[in-house]
Scaffold this motif. Sequence first.
Motif, PDB file in Angstrom:
ATOM      1  N   ASP A  69      -1.309   6.514   8.467  1.00 38.05           N
ATOM      2  CA  ASP A  69      -0.092   6.980   9.957  1.00 38.05           C
ATOM      3  C   ASP A  69      -0.627   6.382  10.793  1.00 38.05           C
ATOM      4  N   ASN A  70      -2.189   6.108  11.919  1.00 38.34           N
ATOM      5  CA  ASN A  70      -1.722   5.505  12.593  1.00 38.34           C
ATOM      6  C   ASN A  70      -1.947   4.166  12.140  1.00 38.34           C
ATOM      7  N   HIS A  71      -2.691   3.451  11.788  1.00 35.44           N
ATOM      8  CA  HIS A  71      -2.589   1.747  12.005  1.00 35.44           C
ATOM      9  C   HIS A  71      -1.749   1.381  11.238  1.00 35.44           C
ATOM     10  N   LEU A  72      -0.355   2.209  10.263  1.00 36.23           N
ATOM     11  CA  LEU A  72       0.868   1.057   9.846  1.00 36.23           C
ATOM     12  C   LEU A  72       1.597   2.269  11.191  1.00 36.23           C
ATOM     13  N   GLN A 104       0.830  16.707   6.991  1.00 34.60           N
ATOM     14  CA  GLN A 104       0.358  15.968   7.253  1.00 34.60           C
ATOM     15  C   GLN A 104      -1.058  15.489   7.075  1.00 34.60           C
ATOM     16  N   ALA A 105      -1.013  13.786   6.920  1.00 30.16           N
ATOM     17  CA  ALA A 105      -2.068  13.377   5.551  1.00 30.16           C
ATOM     18  C   ALA A 105      -3.023  13.686   6.879  1.00 30.16           C
ATOM     19  N   SER A 106      -4.459  13.844   6.364  1.00 32.02           N
ATOM     20  CA  SER A 106      -5.878  13.972   6.257  1.00 32.02           C
ATOM     21  C   SER A 106      -6.622  12.879   6.864  1.00 32.02           C
ATOM     22  N   GLY A 107      -8.203  13.221   6.912  1.00 30.07           N
ATOM     23  CA  GLY A 107      -8.208  11.732   6.849  1.00 30.07           C
ATOM     24  C   GLY A 107      -8.798  10.328   6.579  1.00 30.07           C
ATOM     25  N   LEU A 108      -9.006   9.445   5.048  1.00 28.25           N
ATOM     26  CA  LEU A 108      -9.165   7.848   5.421  1.00 28.25           C
ATOM     27  C   LEU A 108      -7.062   7.716   5.329  1.00 28.25           C
ATOM     28  N   ARG A 109      -6.368   8.296   4.806  1.00 28.34           N
ATOM     29  CA  ARG A 109      -4.672   8.286   4.505  1.00 28.34           C
ATOM     30  C   ARG A 109      -4.067   8.029   6.026  1.00 28.34           C
ATOM     31  N   LEU A 133       0.564  -1.179  -0.163  1.00 29.57           N
ATOM     32  CA  LEU A 133      -0.478  -0.197  -0.638  1.00 29.57           C
ATOM     33  C   LEU A 133       0.843   1.295   0.009  1.00 29.57           C
ATOM     34  N   ARG A 134       0.559   2.298  -0.701  1.00 31.08           N
ATOM     35  CA  ARG A 134       1.277   3.522  -1.069  1.00 31.08           C
ATOM     36  C   ARG A 134       0.273   4.435  -0.346  1.00 31.08           C
ATOM     37  N   GLU A 135       1.081   5.249  -0.232  1.00 33.12           N
ATOM     38  CA  GLU A 135       0.501   6.423   0.879  1.00 33.12           C
ATOM     39  C   GLU A 135      -0.808   7.188  -0.094  1.00 33.12           C
ATOM     40  N   GLY A 136      -0.232   7.663  -1.315  1.00 31.27           N
ATOM     41  CA  GLY A 136      -0.388   8.243  -2.689  1.00 31.27           C
ATOM     42  C   GLY A 136      -2.020   7.625  -2.756  1.00 31.27           C
ATOM     43  N   GLU A 137      -2.500   6.139  -2.912  1.00 25.93           N
ATOM     44  CA  GLU A 137      -3.678   5.424  -2.937  1.00 25.93           C
ATOM     45  C   GLU A 137      -4.588   5.097  -2.125  1.00 25.93           C
ATOM     46  N   VAL A 138      -4.267   6.580  -1.045  1.00 24.51           N
ATOM     47  CA  VAL A 138      -5.515   6.497   0.083  1.00 24.51           C
ATOM     48  C   VAL A 138      -6.137   7.481   0.394  1.00 24.51           C
ATOM     49  N   PRO A 139      -6.901   8.048  -0.167  1.00 25.40           N
ATOM     50  CA  PRO A 139      -7.443   9.043  -0.291  1.00 25.40           C
ATOM     51  C   PRO A 139      -7.630   9.617   0.648  1.00 25.40           C
ATOM     52  N   GLN A 140      -7.423  11.587   1.239  1.00 26.93           N
ATOM     53  CA  GLN A 140      -7.973  12.086   2.449  1.00 26.93           C
ATOM     54  C   GLN A 140      -8.609  12.852   1.985  1.00 26.93           C
ATOM     55  N   SER A 141      -9.820  12.195   2.127  1.00 29.12           N
ATOM     56  CA  SER A 141     -11.526  12.410   2.591  1.00 29.12           C
ATOM     57  C   SER A 141     -12.091  11.105   3.582  1.00 29.12           C
ATOM     58  N   ILE A 142     -13.551  12.153   3.769  1.00 30.23           N
ATOM     59  CA  ILE A 142     -14.052  11.736   4.259  1.00 30.23           C
ATOM     60  C   ILE A 142     -14.872   9.969   3.901  1.00 30.23           C
ATOM     61  N   GLY A 143     -14.208   8.757   5.687  1.00 28.21           N
ATOM     62  CA  GLY A 143     -15.154   7.962   5.113  1.00 28.21           C
ATOM     63  C   GLY A 143     -15.178   6.458   6.687  1.00 28.21           C
ATOM     64  N   VAL A 144     -15.073   5.604   5.541  1.00 28.33           N
ATOM     65  CA  VAL A 144     -14.292   3.919   6.204  1.00 28.33           C
ATOM     66  C   VAL A 144     -14.084   3.268   6.079  1.00 28.33           C
ATOM     67  N   ARG A 156      -9.833  -2.393   3.137  1.00 29.10           N
ATOM     68  CA  ARG A 156     -11.102  -1.476   1.961  1.00 29.10           C
ATOM     69  C   ARG A 156     -10.763  -0.427   3.023  1.00 29.10           C
ATOM     70  N   TRP A 157     -11.827   0.422   1.801  1.00 24.94           N
ATOM     71  CA  TRP A 157     -12.379   1.612   2.255  1.00 24.94           C
ATOM     72  C   TRP A 157     -13.245   1.804   1.087  1.00 24.94           C
ATOM     73  N   LEU A 158     -14.261   2.975   1.930  1.00 20.25           N
ATOM     74  CA  LEU A 158     -15.422   3.808   0.607  1.00 20.25           C
ATOM     75  C   LEU A 158     -15.018   5.352   1.331  1.00 20.25           C
ATOM     76  N   VAL A 159     -14.540   6.114   0.247  1.00 20.81           N
ATOM     77  CA  VAL A 159     -15.685   6.933   0.307  1.00 20.81           C
ATOM     78  C   VAL A 159     -16.512   7.591   0.468  1.00 20.81           C
ATOM     79  N   LEU A 160     -16.523   8.673   2.132  1.00 20.63           N
ATOM     80  CA  LEU A 160     -18.415   9.109   2.372  1.00 20.63           C
ATOM     81  C   LEU A 160     -18.287  10.641   1.870  1.00 20.63           C
ATOM     82  N   ASP A 161     -20.271  11.325   2.156  1.00 18.65           N
ATOM     83  CA  ASP A 161     -20.067  12.106   1.453  1.00 18.65           C
ATOM     84  C   ASP A 161     -19.430  13.716   2.802  1.00 18.65           C
ATOM     85  N   ASN A 162     -19.996  13.202   4.645  1.00 23.40           N
ATOM     86  CA  ASN A 162     -20.216  13.845   5.331  1.00 23.40           C
ATOM     87  C   ASN A 162     -19.613  13.088   6.114  1.00 23.40           C
TER      88      ASN A 162
END
Length: 143
Positions: free
Chosen positions: A78-81, A68-73, A30-41, A115-121
């Motif tokens: 940052d956190n889980h790895l 620093q990264a935010s959101g899912l990234r 998994l590469r940092e740029g693959e994970v969006p900096q978005s709200i999601g689960v 796995r992740w899923l971007v959400l709207d809010n």
Amino acid sequence: MTSDVKQRLQFCQGKLMQLVSQPRRPHDSLREGEVPQSIGVYCLYENGLDVPFYVGKATKAEKKPSGQASGLRFRIIDNHLGRRGNDNVLRYISEERLTDRSGAKQYMKENCSCRWLVLDNEREAFLVEHFLIAMFDPRLNRG
């Protein structure tokens, strides 16, 4: 059942189906740029198992001046790895595997995927996270 409840249930069921149709991303590639900096689960899995061991959400997705990264990234990379913060998932893995934080980080990298899923809010993230926890009953979601 009220129409509001039916709508929320249908919404959550749809998001569950979207999430499980996503490919699992092995942590070791998994590469940092693959994970969006978005709200999601997101769901964390041990390789070879179909049920996630942890379900989480990212509710903050603002751009940080520090870079620093935010959101899912932030949550996944940052956190889980283990790059930043004192993550509970790593602590729980350390306890289960009788290892230190470094050993838990290595285990996550070599034996887990997500796995992740971007959400709207944020409201959607809270709703879907709770639904996923109820459906999967992940062992590391303690509460």
